[in-house]
Design a protein around this motif. Structure first.
Motif, mmCIF file in Angstrom:
data_model
loop_
_atom_site.group_PDB
_atom_site.id
_atom_site.type_symbol
_atom_site.label_atom_id
_atom_site.label_comp_id
_atom_site.label_asym_id
_atom_site.label_seq_id
_atom_site.Cartn_x
_atom_site.Cartn_y
_atom_site.Cartn_z
ATOM 1 N N ILE A 1 -5.045 11.925 26.773
ATOM 2 C CA ILE A 1 -5.393 12.334 28.135
ATOM 3 C C ILE A 1 -6.560 13.305 28.017
ATOM 4 O O ILE A 1 -6.532 14.208 27.170
ATOM 5 C CB ILE A 1 -4.195 13.029 28.813
ATOM 6 N N SER B 1 -9.680 17.816 30.329
ATOM 7 C CA SER B 1 -10.119 18.255 31.655
ATOM 8 C C SER B 1 -9.075 17.988 32.746
ATOM 9 O O SER B 1 -9.173 18.536 33.842
ATOM 10 C CB SER B 1 -11.436 17.568 32.024
ATOM 11 N N ASN B 2 -8.052 17.160 32.460
ATOM 12 C CA ASN B 2 -6.991 16.897 33.429
ATOM 13 C C ASN B 2 -5.969 18.035 33.498
ATOM 14 O O ASN B 2 -5.067 17.999 34.321
ATOM 15 C CB ASN B 2 -6.254 15.598 33.095
ATOM 16 N N ALA C 1 3.463 14.408 35.049
ATOM 17 C CA ALA C 1 2.270 13.852 35.691
ATOM 18 C C ALA C 1 2.731 12.889 36.782
ATOM 19 O O ALA C 1 3.895 12.507 36.836
ATOM 20 C CB ALA C 1 1.411 13.112 34.662
#
Length: 138
Positions: free
Chosen positions: A49, A52-53, A68
């Motif tokens: 992943i 930046s998420n 998530a």
């Protein structure tokens, strides 16, 4: 005590099989193989992943758990590793691939009410067909 309605996917299949036919006061030990528990570990459920998420102010470390939102609803994962630009996420259930051991005492058995049956058979948010064994919502 854990209450559940039989044949509604509320508990893992191996434990439900062990409880079948038991009556109040019965005690037993159940050993549940991964295939009748939370399934075998699946490598395709390990994904990268983008870093930046995640919130920039959170120090992400292996072993941390997050939730998530996917197109099927909420899903949990455990961080396996952290790279410069990516986080390696394991979407397997934490008990996937493990043989489970239960010491069980049946404290009561009764017929389910109509409300309990309806509640147990309605699909829950994020789960397909009411079964949450693989979605990580529980």
């Amino acid at each position: 005590p854990l209450g559940f309605v039989f044949n509604t996917n509320q508990i893992i299949p191996g434990l439900e099989k062990g409880l079948e036919g038991k009556e109040k006061g019965d005690s037993f030990q159940a050993v549940v193989a991964p295939t009748d528990g939370y399934g075998e570990r699946r490598e395709e459920l390990i994904n990268e992943i983008p870093r930046s998420n995640f919130p920039g102010d959170v120090e992400i470390k292996p072993g941390m758990s997050f939730q998530a939102v996917s197109h099927h609803g909420p899903v949990s994962f455990t961080v396996q590793g952290v790279e410069n630009e990516t986080v390696v996420a394991d979407f397997n259930h934490p008990l996937a691939g493990q043989t489970l051991h239960f010491d069980v005492t049946v404290v009561g058995v009764r017929a389910a009410t109509d409300e309990e049956i309806v509640g147990a058979t309605q699909p829950h948010a994020g789960c397909d067909g009411g079964s949450c064994s693989g979605c990580g919502a529980h």
